[in-house]
Design an enzyme around this catalytic site. Structure first.
Site, mmCIF file in Angstrom:
data_model
loop_
_atom_site.group_PDB
_atom_site.id
_atom_site.type_symbol
_atom_site.label_atom_id
_atom_site.label_comp_id
_atom_site.label_asym_id
_atom_site.label_seq_id
_atom_site.Cartn_x
_atom_site.Cartn_y
_atom_site.Cartn_z
ATOM 1 N N HIS A 129 0.836 -1.207 0.000
ATOM 2 C CA HIS A 129 0.000 0.000 0.000
ATOM 3 C C HIS A 129 0.872 1.259 0.000
ATOM 4 O O HIS A 129 0.678 2.164 -0.819
ATOM 5 C CB HIS A 129 -0.914 -0.019 1.229
ATOM 6 C CG HIS A 129 -1.820 1.156 1.340
ATOM 7 N ND1 HIS A 129 -3.098 1.156 0.818
ATOM 8 C CD2 HIS A 129 -1.651 2.377 1.917
ATOM 9 C CE1 HIS A 129 -3.671 2.327 1.069
ATOM 10 N NE2 HIS A 129 -2.803 3.082 1.738
ATOM 11 N N GLU A 130 1.823 1.327 0.918
ATOM 12 C CA GLU A 130 2.688 2.514 0.983
ATOM 13 C C GLU A 130 3.564 2.628 -0.256
ATOM 14 O O GLU A 130 3.818 3.735 -0.739
ATOM 15 C CB GLU A 130 3.526 2.508 2.259
ATOM 16 C CG GLU A 130 2.707 2.597 3.539
ATOM 17 C CD GLU A 130 1.725 3.761 3.591
ATOM 18 O OE1 GLU A 130 2.016 4.845 3.029
ATOM 19 O OE2 GLU A 130 0.641 3.585 4.190
ATOM 20 N N HIS A 133 1.635 4.373 -2.864
ATOM 21 C CA HIS A 133 1.623 5.828 -2.659
ATOM 22 C C HIS A 133 2.934 6.465 -3.116
ATOM 23 O O HIS A 133 2.928 7.528 -3.738
ATOM 24 C CB HIS A 133 1.389 6.169 -1.191
ATOM 25 C CG HIS A 133 -0.023 6.000 -0.735
ATOM 26 N ND1 HIS A 133 -1.114 6.385 -1.479
ATOM 27 C CD2 HIS A 133 -0.522 5.487 0.430
ATOM 28 C CE1 HIS A 133 -2.226 6.132 -0.810
ATOM 29 N NE2 HIS A 133 -1.897 5.575 0.348
ATOM 30 N N HIS A 139 -5.706 6.447 -2.943
ATOM 31 C CA HIS A 139 -6.552 5.375 -2.431
ATOM 32 C C HIS A 139 -7.522 4.920 -3.511
ATOM 33 O O HIS A 139 -7.937 5.704 -4.361
ATOM 34 C CB HIS A 139 -7.293 5.818 -1.172
ATOM 35 C CG HIS A 139 -6.387 5.950 -0.001
ATOM 36 N ND1 HIS A 139 -6.376 7.042 0.832
ATOM 37 C CD2 HIS A 139 -5.432 5.113 0.480
ATOM 38 C CE1 HIS A 139 -5.460 6.877 1.763
ATOM 39 N NE2 HIS A 139 -4.868 5.717 1.565
ATOM 40 N N CYS A 140 -7.872 3.645 -3.467
ATOM 41 C CA CYS A 140 -8.729 3.032 -4.476
ATOM 42 C C CYS A 140 -10.051 2.611 -3.841
ATOM 43 O O CYS A 140 -10.072 2.138 -2.700
ATOM 44 C CB CYS A 140 -8.008 1.815 -5.059
ATOM 45 S SG CYS A 140 -8.924 0.937 -6.336
ATOM 46 N N CYS A 145 -8.622 -4.179 -3.557
ATOM 47 C CA CYS A 145 -7.325 -3.616 -3.946
ATOM 48 C C CYS A 145 -6.511 -3.253 -2.712
ATOM 49 O O CYS A 145 -7.040 -2.732 -1.726
ATOM 50 C CB CYS A 145 -7.540 -2.371 -4.812
ATOM 51 S SG CYS A 145 -6.000 -1.602 -5.376
ATOM 52 N N CYS A 164 -5.301 -3.738 -7.812
ATOM 53 C CA CYS A 164 -6.359 -4.108 -8.753
ATOM 54 C C CYS A 164 -5.857 -3.811 -10.170
ATOM 55 O O CYS A 164 -4.790 -3.213 -10.360
ATOM 56 C CB CYS A 164 -7.644 -3.335 -8.448
ATOM 57 S SG CYS A 164 -7.526 -1.557 -8.757
ATOM 58 N N CYS A 167 -5.202 -0.021 -10.803
ATOM 59 C CA CYS A 167 -3.977 0.496 -10.167
ATOM 60 C C CYS A 167 -2.731 -0.096 -10.821
ATOM 61 O O CYS A 167 -1.733 0.605 -11.018
ATOM 62 C CB CYS A 167 -3.999 0.210 -8.671
ATOM 63 S SG CYS A 167 -5.201 1.230 -7.771
#
Length: 177
Positions: A129-130, A133, A139-140, A145, A164, A167
């Site tokens: 996740h990070e 970014h 954010h999705c 995702c 996903c 992304c």
């Protein structure tokens, strides 16, 4: 191919670091691990909250690693972090630099029985996740995702550990989900 540097903010079990490295490599990232520990210092610790100031730590990581030839630098540590206006953060990122705080990803933090496999799964999700970014993803809305926003550890458990299709396309990487 994106080049990623993982840095240890604290002493970490090699199983954690190797799991993260393997997960990211399987997603198509080139990953290196800085074997030196980037020790958290007392100046970053808020003694009233018993947490590290993620904003200040992120700036220090940026200053330290800004000349390194990587697309992303992710610091991982067995610590608890906060950001201005938030009680805690699982992670914090800017372009190129990110942090992941592992304390709240552990079941024992909540007084529950240790579950190492769940801890590793959560760690993979939050590091990914990070990383997203740091590479420009927001954010999705897709609940599966990894870029879906998590306000609790239960939210972390609900989302997947991969990007996903949308992304993945934005990053131009192969999706391994």
């Amino acid at each position: 191919m994106y080049k990623v540097l993982l840095i240890r903010l604290t002493n970490l079990d090699n199983l954690i670091v190797n799991s993260v490295r393997t997960h990211l490599m399987n997603m198509g990232f080139e990953v290196e691990v800085n074997e030196e520990i980037f020790h958290l210092n007392a100046e970053l610790f808020n003694w009233e909250r018993w947490q590290y100031n993620a904003d200040k730590l992120l700036q220090l990581v940026k200053l330290t690693f800004e000349r390194y030839p990587y697309d992303a630098v992710i610091g991982i540590g067995e610590a608890d972090g906060f950001s201005d206006g938030l009680n805690f953060v699982f992670g914090l990122s800017t372009k190129k630099y990110g942090l992941v705080f592992l304390s709240r990803l552990k079941e024992e933090f909540y007084g529950r029985v240790i579950n190492s496999s769940l801890y590793i799964e959560r760690t993979l999700k939050e590091v990914t996740h990070e990383l997203g970014h740091t590479l420009g993803l927001g954010h999705c809305n897709n609940k599966e995702c990894v870029m879906n926003f998590s306000v609790s550890v239960e939210d972390v458990d609900k989302k997947g550990k991969y990007f996903c299709t949308s992304c993945s396309d934005k990053l131009n990487i192969n999706n391994k989900s």
